[in-house]
Design a protein around this motif. Structure first.
Motif, mmCIF file in Angstrom:
data_model
loop_
_atom_site.group_PDB
_atom_site.id
_atom_site.type_symbol
_atom_site.label_atom_id
_atom_site.label_comp_id
_atom_site.label_asym_id
_atom_site.label_seq_id
_atom_site.Cartn_x
_atom_site.Cartn_y
_atom_site.Cartn_z
ATOM 1 N N ASP A 288 67.852 61.486 91.911
ATOM 2 C CA ASP A 288 67.275 61.376 90.568
ATOM 3 C C ASP A 288 66.071 62.302 90.427
ATOM 4 O O ASP A 288 65.895 62.971 89.399
ATOM 5 C CB ASP A 288 66.848 59.930 90.297
ATOM 6 N N ALA B 291 65.615 65.620 87.974
ATOM 7 C CA ALA B 291 64.473 65.708 87.065
ATOM 8 C C ALA B 291 63.661 66.975 87.327
ATOM 9 O O ALA B 291 63.192 67.636 86.388
ATOM 10 C CB ALA B 291 63.586 64.474 87.216
ATOM 11 N N LYS C 64 65.472 69.978 85.943
ATOM 12 C CA LYS C 64 65.291 70.058 84.494
ATOM 13 C C LYS C 64 63.937 70.652 84.152
ATOM 14 O O LYS C 64 63.803 71.442 83.200
ATOM 15 C CB LYS C 64 65.441 68.668 83.878
ATOM 16 N N GLN D 85 58.658 70.696 75.000
ATOM 17 C CA GLN D 85 59.808 70.200 75.761
ATOM 18 C C GLN D 85 59.494 70.163 77.251
ATOM 19 O O GLN D 85 59.884 69.224 77.960
ATOM 20 C CB GLN D 85 61.027 71.099 75.497
ATOM 21 N N VAL E 184 57.202 67.173 77.904
ATOM 22 C CA VAL E 184 57.965 65.922 77.890
ATOM 23 C C VAL E 184 58.749 65.762 79.187
ATOM 24 O O VAL E 184 58.785 64.675 79.790
ATOM 25 C CB VAL E 184 58.910 65.887 76.670
ATOM 26 N N THR E 185 59.369 66.830 79.625
ATOM 27 C CA THR E 185 60.150 66.768 80.869
ATOM 28 C C THR E 185 59.244 66.482 82.058
ATOM 29 O O THR E 185 59.613 65.721 82.957
ATOM 30 C CB THR E 185 60.887 68.099 81.081
ATOM 31 N N ARG E 186 58.063 67.100 82.061
ATOM 32 C CA ARG E 186 57.129 66.826 83.147
ATOM 33 C C ARG E 186 56.651 65.376 83.121
ATOM 34 O O ARG E 186 56.487 64.739 84.175
ATOM 35 C CB ARG E 186 55.929 67.772 83.034
ATOM 36 N N GLN E 187 56.404 64.838 81.938
ATOM 37 C CA GLN E 187 56.005 63.441 81.835
ATOM 38 C C GLN E 187 57.111 62.517 82.330
ATOM 39 O O GLN E 187 56.847 61.516 83.010
ATOM 40 C CB GLN E 187 55.635 63.100 80.385
ATOM 41 N N ASP E 188 58.356 62.854 81.984
ATOM 42 C CA ASP E 188 59.477 62.059 82.484
ATOM 43 C C ASP E 188 59.515 62.083 84.010
ATOM 44 O O ASP E 188 59.747 61.052 84.660
ATOM 45 C CB ASP E 188 60.797 62.596 81.923
ATOM 46 N N LEU E 189 59.292 63.264 84.578
ATOM 47 C CA LEU E 189 59.286 63.373 86.039
ATOM 48 C C LEU E 189 58.114 62.604 86.633
ATOM 49 O O LEU E 189 58.259 61.932 87.660
ATOM 50 C CB LEU E 189 59.222 64.849 86.441
ATOM 51 N N LEU F 80 56.639 59.964 85.380
ATOM 52 C CA LEU F 80 56.956 58.534 85.314
ATOM 53 C C LEU F 80 57.973 58.151 86.387
ATOM 54 O O LEU F 80 57.894 57.072 86.970
ATOM 55 C CB LEU F 80 57.481 58.174 83.928
ATOM 56 N N LEU F 81 58.918 59.042 86.623
ATOM 57 C CA LEU F 81 59.920 58.762 87.648
ATOM 58 C C LEU F 81 59.299 58.728 89.036
ATOM 59 O O LEU F 81 59.594 57.845 89.840
ATOM 60 C CB LEU F 81 61.020 59.827 87.594
#
Length: 485
Positions: free
Chosen positions: A122, A126, A129, A259, A262-267, A269-270
C-alpha cells in the motif's frame, strides 16, 4: 545407729538445694530495678527512676517540644504509572511485514531514531502515485514557464513594432527571447505596413507632379490603411492569446501542485506519525524495490519498554509494534476514598510528598496535575494524579506508593518527634525528664503527623523537654514496675 546418721545427711542436702534456688532467683532480678511512685489513673506508676547504667542501656535522649508551622496531611495509597505525555505505543498505520528491528527492549532511543523497518505494498503504491504527481507538476511548471516567456517576448515585440524599429533591430533585440509563431505573424504584418507606407508616400509625390492619376493614389492609401489595420488586429489577437495561454498554463501548474499536495497528504496519513517524513521517504525510495520500505521511528526520547512483533511477522493497521517511554518523569496516581475527600485540601499545582516501600529512605516531591471528579464504581475512590521527577530512574511504573496530601490550612502547633509519643491501652503519652534519672509520664492528645513530627493538641506546652529517643524503653520499665506491684 544407721538411721541416726542418715537423717542429718538428708537435712543438709535439702538446705543446700533451697539455698541454691534462692541464689538463682536473686541472680535473675535486675541489679538496680527502676522504681515508680505517684499512682496514675491507668493503674501503673507515673514516674520512672533509672540507674546510670539503665540510662545508658536505654539510650535515652531528650529534645524540646517546639511550636512550628504545622501542615495537616492525609496519607493515601496509590501506584506509579507512566506519564501519558511521555509514554507512546508505536502502532502500524498500514498493513505490511516487519523486515527488521534496529533496537532491543531496554535500549534508549532519541526522537526520530529508527526502531524497525516494514514493507508495505500500500505504501509502495502511494509513493509511486506521489512520484507521478511530481512528474506531472514538473511538466506543468515547464509549460507555464514557456508560456510566460512567450508572453514576455510578444510584449517586447509589440513594443518594438510600435516604436517602428527596423526589422534588423527587432531581430537583434529578440535574439534571446522566445516568441513562438507570433514572430512570423507580427513581423510579416509589420513588414507589409512598412511596404505600404513606402508605396503610399511615393505615389503621393508622383500624384503631385501629375505622373499618376488620383485613383492610383487612393488605391495605395487604401492598401496602407488595410495593412495597418491588419497589423493592429494581429497585435491585439496575439496579446490576448499569450495572456490567456499563460494564465491557463499557470492554472494547470497550480492544479498539479495541489494534486501533489493531496497525494502527499494521503501518503502521510497512510504512513502515520511514527514514519519518516514524506520528502525524506520519497527521496530515499527512488528505486522501485524500496518504494514499499518504511522506517518506523521513535516519536519521543525514551527507552523501548516493549516489543510486540518479531521479524517477518505480518502486521495490520492498528497493531502495536513497540512501546517507548521516558521514565525520568512519572505519574503518581493515588486513590482517594470518599471519607478522605472532606479532609484533604488540594488543587491543581499543589505540592504533595510521595514515598514507596521499595525505597523507604526516599521522599519525592510531586505536583498535582489532576484532581479526580468522578468516583470509580469498583474501588469507591477518585483518582488524584501528581507528577514527579525520577532522574536516577530508580522508580518504576507499577510500584506501590503512599501520597501525603495537605489536609487543611497550615497552623502554628506544638510538635514533638514522632518517636517521643508511645501508646498504652489507647492512651498516648510522652515522658518528661524530672532531674537526670527520673522521667514522668504525661498523657497527651495527638494530632496529625508531618515530616517525622507529631502535633500535640493537649497535655504539653511548648518549650517542655521530652524524651525523643528511648521512650519505648521507659514505657517498658514503667509497665514492668507497675506489674510487679
Amino acid at each position: 545407729m544407721k538411721l541416726k546418721f542418715v537423717y542429718p545427711l538428708v537435712g543438709v542436702v535439702v538446705i543446700g538445694v533451697v539455698a541454691t534456688l534462692s541464689l538463682w532467683r536473686t541472680s535473675q532480678r535486675p541489679a538496680d530495678p527502676p522504681t515508680a511512685s505517684e499512682p496514675s489513673e491507668q493503674g501503673t506508676r507515673e514516674i520512672v527512676t533509672l540507674s546510670p547504667e539503665q540510662l545508658g542501656r536505654g539510650n535515652v535522649k531528650t529534645s524540646v517540644a517546639s511550636e512550628t508551622i504545622f501542615q495537616p496531611t492525609r496519607t493515601v495509597p496509590g501506584r506509579l504509572t507512566y506519564d501519558q505525555d511521555r509514554h507512546v505505543a508505536v502502532k502500524a498505520a498500514f498493513n505490511g511485514v516487519v523486515t527488521e528491528f534496529r533496537v532491543r527492549p531496554g535500549d534508549f532511543v532519541a526522537t526520530g531514531q529508527t526502531l524497525a523497518v516494514l514493507s508495505s505494498s500500500d505504501v509502495g503504491a502511494a509513493r509511486a502515485k506521489v512520484k507521478r504527481r511530481e512528474a506531472d507538476l514538473q511538466l506543468a511548471q515547464r509549460q507555464a514557464e514557456w508560456r510566460t516567456n512567450i508572453k514576455d517576448g510578444v510584449l517586447l515585440l509589440v513594443q518594438l513594432i510600435r516604436e517602428e524599429k527596423e526589422p534588423r533591430d527587432i531581430d537583434a533585440a529578440l535574439q534571446y527571447h522566445a516568441v513562438g509563431d507570433y514572430r512570423e505573424r507580427l513581423v510579416s504584418a509589420y513588414t507589409r505596413v512598412r511596404l505600404a507606407n513606402v508605396m503610399a508616400d511615393n505615389i503621393q509625390e508622383a500624384a503631385a507632379s501629375g505622373a499618376v492619376s488620383g485613383k492610383v493614389r487612393q488605391e495605395r492609401e487604401s492598401e496602407r490603411q488595410a495593412a495597418q489595420a491588419a497589423l493592429q488586429s494581429a497585435i491585439e489577437q496575439s496579446l490576448f492569446d499569450v495572456e490567456q495561454l499563460s494564465k491557463k498554463a499557470t492554472a494547470v501548474a497550480e492544479d498539479a501542485q495541489r494534486q501533489l499536495e493531496v497525494t502527499r497528504q494521503d501518503l502521510k496519513l497512510l504512513l502515520g506519525p511514527s514514519s519518516r517524513t514524506i520528502d525524506e521517504g520519497v527521496a530515499e525510495a527512488s528505486p522501485e524495490a524500496s518504494l514499499s520500505q518504511v522506517e518506523i521511528v521513535a516519536p519521543i526520547n525514551g527507552a523501548m519498554e516493549e516489543r510486540s512483533l518479531a521479524v517477518m511477522e505480518r502486521v495490520s493497521a492498528g497493531d502495536a509494534i513497540a512501546v517507548i517511554a521516558d521514565t525520568s518523569r512519572l505519574w503518581a496516581v493515588a486513590d482517594v476514598r470518599e471519607q478522605d475527600w472532606a479532609t484533604i485540601d488540594v488543587d491543581v499545582g499543589a505540592k504533595v510528598v510521595v514515598t514507596t516501600p521499595a525505597l523507604p529512605d526516599e521522599r519525592y516531591a510531586a505536583e498535582v496535575l489532576v484532581v479526580g471528579r468522578s468516583v470509580d464504581a469498583a474501588t469507591g475512590a477518585a483518582a488524584l494524579v501528581a507528577r514527579l521527577e525520577s532522574a536516577d530512574h530508580r522508580l518504576r511504573p507499577g510500584l506501590f506508593i503512599r501520597m501525603t496530601i495537605p489536609a487543611g490550612p497550615s497552623r502554628a502547633a506544638v510538635t514533638v518527634p514522632e518517636s517521643s509519643v508511645v501508646v498504652h491501652d489507647g492512651q498516648s503519652f510522652v515522658f518528661v525528664p524530672v532531674g537526670t534519672t527520673k522521667f514522668r509520664r504525661v498523657d497527651v492528645r495527638r494530632g496529625g503527623e508531618e515530616g517525622g513530627r507529631l502535633e500535640i493538641l493537649e497535655g504539653l506546652a511548648k518549650g517542655t523537654p521530652v524524651v525523643s529517643e528511648g521512650a519505648f524503653f521507659l514505657k517498658s520499665a514503667l509497665l514492668m514496675v507497675g506489674g510487679d506491684e
